[in-house]
Scaffold this motif. Structure first.
Motif, PDB file in Angstrom:
ATOM      1  N   ALA A  60      -3.368  -0.519 -71.630  1.00  0.00           N
ATOM      2  CA  ALA A  60      -3.062   0.898 -71.432  1.00  0.00           C
ATOM      3  C   ALA A  60      -4.326   1.693 -71.106  1.00  0.00           C
ATOM      4  O   ALA A  60      -4.327   2.548 -70.206  1.00  0.00           O
ATOM      5  N   GLU A 107       5.309   0.442 -62.127  1.00  0.00           N
ATOM      6  CA  GLU A 107       4.366   0.288 -63.242  1.00  0.00           C
ATOM      7  C   GLU A 107       4.464   1.466 -64.202  1.00  0.00           C
ATOM      8  O   GLU A 107       4.574   1.279 -65.425  1.00  0.00           O
ATOM      9  N   ALA A 108       4.413   2.677 -63.662  1.00  0.00           N
ATOM     10  CA  ALA A 108       4.390   3.865 -64.508  1.00  0.00           C
ATOM     11  C   ALA A 108       5.681   4.013 -65.306  1.00  0.00           C
ATOM     12  O   ALA A 108       5.654   4.409 -66.477  1.00  0.00           O
ATOM     13  N   THR A 109       6.809   3.691 -64.691  1.00  0.00           N
ATOM     14  CA  THR A 109       8.097   3.833 -65.373  1.00  0.00           C
ATOM     15  C   THR A 109       8.230   2.853 -66.528  1.00  0.00           C
ATOM     16  O   THR A 109       8.510   3.242 -67.666  1.00  0.00           O
ATOM     17  N   LEU A 111       5.914   1.019 -67.884  1.00  0.00           N
ATOM     18  CA  LEU A 111       4.810   1.036 -68.829  1.00  0.00           C
ATOM     19  C   LEU A 111       5.187   1.829 -70.076  1.00  0.00           C
ATOM     20  O   LEU A 111       4.796   1.471 -71.195  1.00  0.00           O
ATOM     21  N   GLY A 112       5.963   2.909 -69.903  1.00  0.00           N
ATOM     22  CA  GLY A 112       6.406   3.690 -71.044  1.00  0.00           C
ATOM     23  C   GLY A 112       7.235   2.862 -72.017  1.00  0.00           C
ATOM     24  O   GLY A 112       7.050   2.931 -73.239  1.00  0.00           O
ATOM     25  N   ILE A 113       8.154   2.061 -71.466  1.00  0.00           N
ATOM     26  CA  ILE A 113       8.962   1.182 -72.314  1.00  0.00           C
ATOM     27  C   ILE A 113       8.090   0.117 -72.957  1.00  0.00           C
ATOM     28  O   ILE A 113       8.230  -0.208 -74.135  1.00  0.00           O
ATOM     29  N   LEU A 115       4.939   0.291 -73.765  1.00  0.00           N
ATOM     30  CA  LEU A 115       4.048   0.813 -74.797  1.00  0.00           C
ATOM     31  C   LEU A 115       4.789   1.375 -76.004  1.00  0.00           C
ATOM     32  O   LEU A 115       4.353   1.210 -77.143  1.00  0.00           O
ATOM     33  N   PHE A 116       5.928   2.036 -75.758  1.00  0.00           N
ATOM     34  CA  PHE A 116       6.573   2.784 -76.839  1.00  0.00           C
ATOM     35  C   PHE A 116       8.008   2.335 -77.148  1.00  0.00           C
ATOM     36  O   PHE A 116       8.653   2.922 -78.018  1.00  0.00           O
ATOM     37  N   GLY A 117       8.474   1.316 -76.447  1.00  0.00           N
ATOM     38  CA  GLY A 117       9.883   0.973 -76.590  1.00  0.00           C
ATOM     39  C   GLY A 117      10.186  -0.260 -77.409  1.00  0.00           C
ATOM     40  O   GLY A 117      11.344  -0.683 -77.470  1.00  0.00           O
ATOM     41  N   ARG A 120      12.674   0.570 -79.844  1.00  0.00           N
ATOM     42  CA  ARG A 120      13.689   1.493 -79.341  1.00  0.00           C
ATOM     43  C   ARG A 120      14.655   0.854 -78.359  1.00  0.00           C
ATOM     44  O   ARG A 120      15.689   1.436 -78.041  1.00  0.00           O
ATOM     45  N   HIS A 126      12.687  -5.032 -73.533  1.00  0.00           N
ATOM     46  CA  HIS A 126      11.253  -4.798 -73.662  1.00  0.00           C
ATOM     47  C   HIS A 126      10.456  -5.874 -72.933  1.00  0.00           C
ATOM     48  O   HIS A 126       9.467  -5.578 -72.243  1.00  0.00           O
TER      49      HIS A 126
END
Length: 448
Positions: A60, A107-109, A111-113, A115-117, A120, A126
């Motif tokens: 990240a 990548e940007a879309t 990457l959120g999952i 890092l933080f998913g 969730r 994941h």
């Protein structure tokens, strides 16, 4: 006083030198993370999750710095090199656009999952997100290398009123040098990430980190390095043959060949003398350069004398090539010795761990040296045979460029220091984390 052309070249060189450090890591590190996550999904063993959680932080951080420095680099096409986009924008613009649409958004879309998913979304989603990020980084390299390779060996275009227009997009994208450069870069990234993982893992072990995660990561990294270093040498040789065919003046500068000759020696060391067009203090192996490049000990290599006014400055290309090759040979040696020791003894002695720490950023050195050879070797052109560097530079005052150059260099120095310090600080803090207890881990997974 320094002129605008020289300052703009230094500024762009500084920008791309800083920028390339981070994609060189993230392109392959994403695939290491996908491997760690998949191993965890298949085995359920927490050691792989530990490795994943540690290295996803480094990914990240590297990704963020790569994005930020990439944006400022693209701005320079307009501020410092307007002639580039004016003349070849019909090709450069779409290729850069494809990179954003097909790679960066992916990548940007995800990457959120990534890092933080983890807690969730379902585990399979994941893991899929992690693989899609890895695919995105590779696609990004595909488009950027396609454009860069086209600038080296342009095909599939025509000139109308001095402006480049594409005539065949397949030839533009898959130009003669693209395949060699693309795979050479992917392997360079894999080796850069391998030595980064090995070096940081060795650092943790030297700090008395007895957990399984750094040991597993070290084993995986050294295995990859031992497998890929000889392959990279082979691909590099193929790349050199391709360069000999399409950019013989670059090869002449790399090998220090001033006059066309048969049976050219492989110079292990020399100091190119550009004023007198000869090599001082030369130490070489007779006929070996011709043998490597033509597979004939008496093969002919064109000299720089045949490219008057059309060849690059010799010294940076000559020395850059030797730094790249020398570092590559050292990486092969370290990878084989440490992996063999790990196989025979199950652990590494302290001196080998210290050697790996020293080699943590060896991939950066080799990659930068290789890129300098590639980019300086294209001089005096920005697009080979189509657009000269001096015809693309801005007309703004040199004082303005100097001001921004000092600003860039200052910020990049601070960011690079902060990145390396953060990397090793994160490694030091991880030493304090206790090892997983399998029973407690099972209970945690059940609660989640």
């Amino acid at each position: 006083m320094l002129d605008t052309l020289l300052l703009s070249r230094i500024q762009f060189a500084a920008n791309i030198s800083f920028h390339i450090l981070f994609p060189t890591i993230t392109i392959a590190l994403a695939w290491f993370l996908a491997f760690f996550k998949l191993k965890y999904d298949l085995t359920g063993h927490p050691v792989w999750l530990r490795a994943y959680r540690f290295w996803v932080k480094i990914f990240a951080l590297s990704f963020a710095l790569g994005v930020v420095s990439g944006i400022t680099m693209s701005f320079q096409f307009g501020t410092n090199w307007p002639g580039f986009m004016e003349k070849v924008g019909n090709i450069a613009g779409p290729l850069l656009g494809y990179e954003v649409l097909t790679a960066f958004f992916m990548e940007a879309t995800f990457l959120g999952i990534m890092l933080f998913g983890m807690k969730r979304v379902p585990p399979k989603i994941h893991t899929l997100a992690t693989f899609l990020v890895a695919i995105g980084t590779t696609l990004s390299a595909f488009w950027i290398l396609s454009l860069n390779s086209w600038m080296q060996t342009p095909t599939g275009f025509e000139l109308r009123d001095g402006i480049v227009y594409p005539t065949d997009w397949f030839e533009v994208i898959f130009n003669p040098s693209f395949g060699y450069r693309f795979f050479h870069m992917l392997l360079a990234s894999a080796l850069t990430a391998s030595f980064l993982i090995a070096g940081v893992s060795a650092y943790r072990m030297l700090k008395n980190d007895e957990k399984h995660a750094p040991k597993k990561a070290l084993t995986v990294a050294l295995t990859v390095a031992a497998l890929l270093t000889p392959i990279q040498a082979f691909v590099g040789d193929l790349h050199g043959l391709n360069t000999l065919k399409h950019q013989p003046q670059k090869i002449a500068a790399m090998e220090g060949v001033w006059e066309t000759e048969k049976g050219a020696p492989l110079l292990l060391f020399a100091i190119p003398n550009e004023e007198e067009k000869r090599n001082d203090f030369a130490i070489g192996i007779p006929n070996m350069a011709s043998f490597i490049l033509t597979h004939d000990v008496n093969g002919e290599i064109k000299g720089l004398n045949e490219f008057k006014g059309e060849h690059p400055p010799v010294k940076p290309v000559f020395f850059g090539f030797r730094i790249m090759v020398g570092m590559g040979m050292l990486m092969i040696l370290v990878a084989f010795v440490t992996r063999f020791t790990l196989w025979k003894k199950g652990e590494l002695p302290k001196w080998q761990l210290k050697a790996l720490v020293a080699m943590t950023f060896s991939g950066w050195i080799a990659t930068l040296a290789g890129w300098y050879v590639t980019e300086i070797g294209r001089q005096p052109y920005i697009v080979s045979g189509v657009l000269r560097v001096e015809d693309a530079v801005t007309t703004i005052a040199s004082e303005n460029v100097l001001f921004t150059l000092v600003g860039y260099l200052t910020i990049y120095a601070i960011l690079l220091y902060a990145y390396i310090r953060t990397l090793f600080h994160t490694a030091s803090k991880s030493v304090e984390v206790e090892e997983y207890d399998m029973k407690e881990f099972a209970e945690e997974v059940t609660r989640v």
